[in-house]
Design a protein around this motif. Structure first.
Motif, PDB file in Angstrom:
ATOM      1  N   VAL A  35       0.838  -1.186   0.000  1.00 40.49           N
ATOM      2  CA  VAL A  35       0.000   0.000   0.000  1.00 40.49           C
ATOM      3  C   VAL A  35       0.881   1.247   0.000  1.00 40.49           C
ATOM      4  O   VAL A  35       2.092   1.163   0.194  1.00 40.49           O
ATOM      5  CB  VAL A  35      -0.941   0.035   1.224  1.00 40.49           C
ATOM      6  N   LEU A  69      -5.301  -0.599   5.905  1.00 40.81           N
ATOM      7  CA  LEU A  69      -5.255  -2.033   5.647  1.00 40.81           C
ATOM      8  C   LEU A  69      -5.787  -2.735   6.885  1.00 40.81           C
ATOM      9  O   LEU A  69      -5.535  -2.278   8.016  1.00 40.81           O
ATOM     10  CB  LEU A  69      -3.820  -2.452   5.378  1.00 40.81           C
ATOM     11  N   VAL A 102       3.421  -6.731   5.187  1.00 36.53           N
ATOM     12  CA  VAL A 102       2.837  -5.414   4.924  1.00 36.53           C
ATOM     13  C   VAL A 102       3.960  -4.508   4.451  1.00 36.53           C
ATOM     14  O   VAL A 102       4.969  -4.354   5.140  1.00 36.53           O
ATOM     15  CB  VAL A 102       2.173  -4.816   6.179  1.00 36.53           C
TER      16      VAL A 102
END
Length: 123
Positions: free
Chosen positions: A12, A18, A119
């Protein structure tokens, strides 16, 4: 035995949101506190936040306080980590873990771990 499986990670941009999920199986997680940890390359695993077995108590690391929210659905044996306003320094592998008693900060006190989900936050 309890198995934990994280999902929801991804790539992202800074400022995005998220939501990570942690699904428990094999044994009900309803009597366990659940913690979220993260580990960036070359760094130690660090506590992100935790939630008591009832969901009534939560705790967060200072670095994520006000941006991340943990919740749980014991009927679904699932814990969530809502991450808002993500920053590049949030980039890490995120793990969920379970332990008896309250959610503690030390990884060594947790009995069960998931495999982690990546992530990555780009600037």
């Amino acid at each position: 035995q309890m198995q934990l499986a994280e999902s929801g990670g991804g790539l992202v941009q800074a400022g995005d949101s998220l939501t990570l999920s942690c699904a428990a199986s094999g044994r009900s997680s309803s009597s366990y506190a659940l913690g979220w940890f993260r580990q960036a390359p070359g760094k130690e695993r660090e506590f992100v936040g935790g939630i008591s077995w009832s969901g009534s108590n939560t705790a967060y690391a200072d670095s994520v306080k006000g941006r991340f929210t943990i919740s749980r659905d014991n009927a679904q044996n699932t814990v969530y980590l809502q991450m808002n306003n993500l920053k590049p320094e949030d980039t890490a592998v995120y793990f969920c873990a379970a332990r008896r008693g309250g959610a503690g900060l030390e990884p060594s006190t947790y009995s069960y771990w998931g495999q982690g989900t990546q992530v990555t936050v780009s600037s």
